[in-house]
Motif scaffolding. Structure first.
Motif, short mmCIF file in Angstrom:
data_model
loop_
_atom_site.label_atom_id
_atom_site.label_comp_id
_atom_site.label_asym_id
_atom_site.label_seq_id
_atom_site.Cartn_x
_atom_site.Cartn_y
_atom_site.Cartn_z
N GLN A 106 0.79 -1.20 0.04
CA GLN A 106 -0.02 -0.14 0.14
C GLN A 106 0.95 1.26 0.01
OE1 GLN A 106 -3.87 0.06 0.50
NE2 GLN A 106 -3.04 -1.65 -0.88
N HIS B 111 1.14 3.36 -2.10
CA HIS B 111 0.46 4.28 -2.98
C HIS B 111 -0.69 5.15 -1.91
CE1 HIS B 111 -2.06 0.78 -3.19
NE2 HIS B 111 -3.16 1.78 -3.36
N LYS B 112 -0.73 4.70 -0.69
CA LYS B 112 -1.61 5.56 0.19
C LYS B 112 -0.88 6.21 1.34
CE LYS B 112 -5.58 3.88 -1.70
NZ LYS B 112 -6.43 5.10 -2.30
N SER C 78 -2.11 6.98 4.03
CA SER C 78 -2.52 6.36 5.24
C SER C 78 -1.68 5.07 5.71
CB SER C 78 -4.14 5.87 5.23
OG SER C 78 -4.22 4.90 4.31
N THR D 61 -3.02 7.05 -6.70
CA THR D 61 -2.56 7.31 -5.59
C THR D 61 -2.76 8.62 -5.33
OG1 THR D 61 -0.17 7.85 -4.70
CG2 THR D 61 -0.57 8.47 -6.99
N ASP D 62 -2.78 8.85 -3.66
CA ASP D 62 -2.92 10.08 -3.20
C ASP D 62 -1.57 10.81 -2.76
OD1 ASP D 62 -2.44 8.38 -0.90
OD2 ASP D 62 -4.40 8.98 -0.06
#
Length: 651
Positions: free
Chosen positions: A326, A328-329, A331, A373-374
């Motif tokens: 993860q 790309h996050k 969080s 992504t963010d």
């Protein structure tokens, strides 16, 4: 009714069955046999193919494109030839595919019956046909790892440290001073283009590996694998010579390499790479960011060996691990330290860029999408001074990310081009060029380079010069990939004896941008070579240089056939010859990619002569405006230029 589908000999309206069911009675009508000419059938077939092509293009137009309702189906096969040959080219951006389309245009035109059925066969109505019509063929370096099951690989070079992780895995490491030298080379040539690992942490582990007895690093498979691949990459770009340590002749690992057959002499870095693959072991149920770093490094070195499909598959595996962790996050990294968050963020963006790069080179679908992504762009504001040492200049990586995103959008736009030159330039090519120009205008002042002469400035460090050259090589290459299909269309129009419906101003705008970018890339590579920063195996340098030389050659050929199409300079032929000399230098240094590109460049040169000498529909006065014999002599008189560049005696 079923009986009504049979042709009745006695016509009765309505028939009894239809009357009982209260239905209208219909009768089958026998087809009449008529005689038509073959040319009429070919005309209908041409119109049908054009209509299908136009329909597919309109269905795939993106939301920011403008439809062209006034387009008419093209009827004449010759006119379809110039446009259909360009169809769907944007979906396969490989150099091999582009050269194959050039050859297809020439072969279909010059073959017997080329004006008829063979021309119609050029249309590709199914995308799957496009992918299998010309599979990319290239020479790549074979590895012992491909065919052997042995865990111990024997080489001729001698190393000081021999490690045994277990009873079935043995490998060797080079002397520490040589490792330090290779890491300096890695930093110069590759350290600032992507974020591949944290350099300070890497050096600390290296020190413990060599200086601490029985250190934990000496038993860590992932770390040792990463170290070996980094050494392989560094050796592949190092222009120096590998140090040798001579031992007694009875020692089996000290046999001189001169006794080995030439085909077994390893490519620079190949020994390290094979050892790295030998100890590589990834537990996919328990992966870490170290494994992503390793796969990215392996993909980069695979490109150095011209193993393009392997590089594509390794970046694909790395992308999967990014998804698994993860990265790309935002969080997913919220509990990490600022340095670790920045590391994970940069690692995802670097994997995204590498994934797009290998996808472009192979013409295969990418694994990562930017809209998943963010993450923000790289930055260093939240890092302490010590943590900043773990990361390179954020501006370079940010600029590369933005350029990759723009290139992705542009390539998708090119795949939507239809059959109307004027409309395509207006709705696709000009907006795409403007996006690239906006990127260049937004660069920080220290990253601006117009001619590549910045590479020779003594006030700048070697890593900065090399990264600056790589950045602008990539930028100009993006322009060439965008505009190159229109060059193909113009070549097809020459062989089909037709002209574009675009205005002369629009064509000059596109052609001159394309030629300028090609010229700049060749000049940058010449400056890189003169500054002593050329890499021996550099795959990306090969790709950028070959594409630029190809455009230069085609531009001069088209100009010879249709003067004024491109804005040439008096030095273009000399620039072409010098750039070809650089590519020849890389081939003599062992680059298989350069060898393949030179072979394709010879095909392009032959096509250039065919373009320049094509006689169909030439204005009698036009042929006197240039001397074809003198032009060919200047264009392909490369031996003298190679000698003046000092490239003939490359070792």
């Amino acid at each position: 009714m079923r009986n009504c589908r049979i042709l009745h000999t006695v016509i009765e309206k309505p028939c009894r069955n239809c009357a009982l069911s209260n239905r209208q009675c219909t009768y089958a009508i026998r087809d009449r046999k008529v005689t038509v000419t073959e040319s009429y059938l070919k005309q209908l077939e041409g119109g049908l193919l054009a209509a299908k092509s136009s329909g597919r293009s309109s269905r795939r137009i993106s939301s920011d494109a403008v439809d062209s309702p006034g387009k008419q189906p093209i009827q004449e096969p010759d006119h379809n030839f110039g446009r259909r040959s360009y169809e769907l080219l944007g979906e396969n951006s490989t150099a091999e595919h582009f050269v194959s389309k050039l050859k297809e245009i020439r072969d279909l035109k010059t073959s017997p019956g080329g004006q008829g059925t063979r021309l119609d066969s050029l249309s590709i109505t199914d995308e799957s046909e496009l992918r299998v019509s010309y599979p990319a063929r290239y020479e790549y370096a074979a590895l012992k790892f491909d065919t052997t099951c042995r865990s111990h690989l024997d080489y001729s070079h001698v190393y000081l440290l021999i490690y045994r992780l277990d009873s079935t895995c043995t490998f060797r490491l080079p002397p520490y001073p040589y490792v330090v030298h290779l890491l300096e080379q890695f930093s110069i040539y590759l350290g600032h283009d992507w974020h591949l690992f944290r350099p300070q942490t890497f050096h600390q582990k290296l020190h413990h590996t060599y200086m601490t007895v029985d250190s934990s690093e000496s038993k860590d498979r992932a770390w040792l694998c990463k170290l070996l691949v980094v050494l392989a990459l560094a050796e592949s770009v190092d222009v120096g010579r590998q140090p040798e340590i001579k031992l007694d002749l009875y020692d089996p690992i000290s046999r001189p390499s001169q006794n080995m057959p030439s085909e077994y002499i390893p490519i620079p870095g190949q020994e390290f790479f094979e050892q790295a693959l030998m100890i590589l072991k990834i537990s996919y149920e328990n992966t870490t960011v170290d494994h992503i770093e390793i796969l990215n490094l392996i993909a980069l070195y695979s490109n150095q060996l011209n193993r393009q499909k392997a590089a594509y598959n390794y970046t694909g595996a790395s992308a999967r691990l990014c998804n698994t962790l993860q990265l790309h996050k935002v969080s997913a990294s919220i509990d990490c330290s600022p340095a670790e968050r920045e590391h994970r963020k940069r690692l995802w963006w670097s994997t995204y860029c590498l994934d797009r790069m290998t996808s472009t080179f192979t013409g295969l679908p990418p694994a990562l999408e930017v809209d998943q992504t963010d993450l923000a762009y790289p930055k260093q504001a939240e890092l302490s001074p010590d943590e900043t040492e773990e990361f390179s200049d954020a501006d370079f990586l940010t600029a590369r990310i933005q350029l990759t995103i723009i290139q992705t959008r542009n390539l998708k736009s090119v795949s939507h081009i239809g059959l109307d030159d004027a409309q395509d330039i207006k709705t696709v090519l000009r907006p795409s060029l403007q996006r690239l120009e906006s990127w260049r205008e937004s660069l920080p002042a220290h990253m601006v380079s117009e001619t590549g002469n910045d590479i020779n400035e003594r006030t700048r460090s070697l890593p900065f010069k090399r990264s600056l050259a790589n950045m602008h090589l990539r930028f100009n290459h993006c322009i060439l990939l965008l505009l190159r299909p229109l060059i193909l269309r113009q070549v097809a129009c020459i062989f089909a004896n037709e002209t574009s419906n675009a205005s002369q101003e629009d064509l000059e705008y596109i052609n001159n941008n394309c030629l300028k970018s090609a010229r700049l890339n060749v000049l940058i590579m010449i400056n890189v070579q003169s500054a002593g920063l050329i890499t021996r195996l550099g795959f990306m340098e090969n790709m950028h240089l070959f594409t630029s030389l190809m455009i230069l050659c085609l531009a001069m050929s088209v100009n010879a056939r249709r003067p004024g199409s491109f804005k040439e300079t008096p030095d273009d032929i000399k620039t072409y010859q010098s750039g070809k000399g650089v590519l020849t230098y890389m081939m003599k240094c062992g680059s298989l990619a350069a060898k393949g590109h030179l072979n394709m460049l010879k095909e392009v040169e032959d096509l250039g002569i065919a373009i320049a000498t094509e006689s169909g529909g030439v204005d009698p006065d036009e042929g006197n405006q240039w001397d074809i014999e003198e032009w060919v002599t200047q264009l392909f008189e490369s031996e003298d230029m190679l000698g003046s560049c000092g490239l003939q005696n490359c070792t």
